[in-house]
Design a protein around this motif. Structure first.
Motif, short mmCIF file in Angstrom:
data_model
loop_
_atom_site.label_atom_id
_atom_site.label_comp_id
_atom_site.label_asym_id
_atom_site.label_seq_id
_atom_site.Cartn_x
_atom_site.Cartn_y
_atom_site.Cartn_z
N ARG A 114 0.78 -1.55 0.11
CA ARG A 114 0.45 0.23 -0.33
C ARG A 114 0.52 1.13 0.15
O ARG A 114 1.81 1.64 0.78
CB ARG A 114 -0.99 -0.28 1.08
CG ARG A 114 -1.69 0.72 1.25
CD ARG A 114 -2.07 1.11 2.74
NE ARG A 114 -1.67 2.05 3.18
CZ ARG A 114 -1.45 2.68 4.18
NH1 ARG A 114 -1.89 0.88 5.46
NH2 ARG A 114 -0.52 2.47 5.45
N ASP A 138 0.66 5.22 -0.06
CA ASP A 138 0.29 6.53 1.38
C ASP A 138 0.00 8.19 -0.15
O ASP A 138 1.54 8.16 -0.05
CB ASP A 138 -0.09 6.67 2.35
CG ASP A 138 -0.92 5.66 3.11
OD1 ASP A 138 -1.70 5.33 2.59
OD2 ASP A 138 0.00 5.14 3.86
N TYR A 178 -4.90 9.85 -1.20
CA TYR A 178 -5.11 8.64 -1.21
C TYR A 178 -4.38 7.19 -0.97
O TYR A 178 -2.76 6.70 -1.03
CB TYR A 178 -5.13 8.49 -2.81
CG TYR A 178 -5.78 9.46 -3.71
CD1 TYR A 178 -7.14 8.82 -3.92
CD2 TYR A 178 -5.64 10.70 -3.83
CE1 TYR A 178 -8.97 9.87 -4.94
CE2 TYR A 178 -6.72 11.81 -4.82
CZ TYR A 178 -7.57 11.46 -4.79
OH TYR A 178 -8.86 11.90 -5.50
N LYS A 179 -5.33 6.41 -1.09
CA LYS A 179 -4.14 4.99 -0.84
C LYS A 179 -3.83 3.85 -2.08
O LYS A 179 -5.33 4.24 -3.44
CB LYS A 179 -4.78 3.58 0.04
CG LYS A 179 -4.96 4.18 1.67
CD LYS A 179 -5.87 3.73 2.03
CE LYS A 179 -6.95 3.19 1.77
NZ LYS A 179 -8.06 1.79 3.23
N GLU A 236 -7.08 -3.81 3.51
CA GLU A 236 -6.66 -2.26 3.11
C GLU A 236 -7.99 -1.23 3.14
O GLU A 236 -7.83 -0.46 2.98
CB GLU A 236 -5.98 -2.35 2.10
CG GLU A 236 -4.61 -2.80 2.17
CD GLU A 236 -3.20 -1.94 3.76
OE1 GLU A 236 -3.76 -0.44 3.84
OE2 GLU A 236 -3.07 -2.06 4.33
N ALA A 287 -8.02 7.77 0.61
CA ALA A 287 -7.53 8.13 2.02
C ALA A 287 -8.81 8.03 3.52
O ALA A 287 -9.02 9.21 2.93
CB ALA A 287 -6.72 8.13 2.45
#
Length: 171
Positions: free
Chosen positions: A56, A58, A62-63, A103, A170
């Protein structure tokens, strides 16, 4: 390694091949994603492999989730449904679904897939039929961008493997 320029004459790592981490712009932070109840880590295989199941990132609110090629492998790192393409594809979807869920993501966050089939001429019709029914059942609209490739997969027993890219805001 010296002939390739990886090591210098005094056996030091060449900075032209492997530069040190740049302090003025450190690497982006990466987070390893796990779904151990469904699929084990590649480095825990009987023949260990050196990659993460998923990462993941960041990025500015946004992820981004990068899921490595995922197949019909269980939580013990063993192949499932040997010889059964349909069952392998469904197990692959289960594994990816659980990596996404780890996630807080779903297939609605998937923007791209790369689909590797051992025998694309034999299996693509069935693959597309199952994928279409899965995506329809999920109500995906728009559909993820995708590529289908015939490839020799890492184990002889695997018939399908899928990479996924997903992105969401996110929290």
């Amino acid at each position: 390694m010296r002939k390739l320029g990886i090591l210098t004459e005094d056996h030091q790592i060449s900075e032209t091949v492997y530069p040190p981490i740049h302090l003025e712009r450190p690497p982006i932070e990466k987070h390893v994603v796990h779904a151990p109840h469904t699929i084990n880590e590649a480095y825990n295989y009987q023949k260990p492999s050196s990659f993460s199941r998923a990462l993941r990132l960041d990025l500015g609110g946004y992820k981004v989730l990068l899921v490595s090629g995922t197949a019909s492998v269980n939580e013990k790192g063993l192949p499932e449904h040997i010889g059964d393409f349909k069952a392998q594809l469904w197990r692959t979807y289960v594994n990816i679904t659980n990596l996404l869920a780890a996630e807080g993501m779903t297939w609605h966050d998937v923007v791209r897939t790369t689909n590797y089939l051992r025998d694309i001429e034999r299996d693509y019709g069935e693959f597309n039929k199952i994928r279409t029914s899965f995506y329809t059942w999920l109500g995906l609209d728009p559909l993820p961008a995708a590529t289908g490739i015939q490839a020799r997969l890492c184990w002889e027993t695997l018939l399908v493997e899928i990479e996924v890219y997903a992105i969401c805001k996110a929290n």
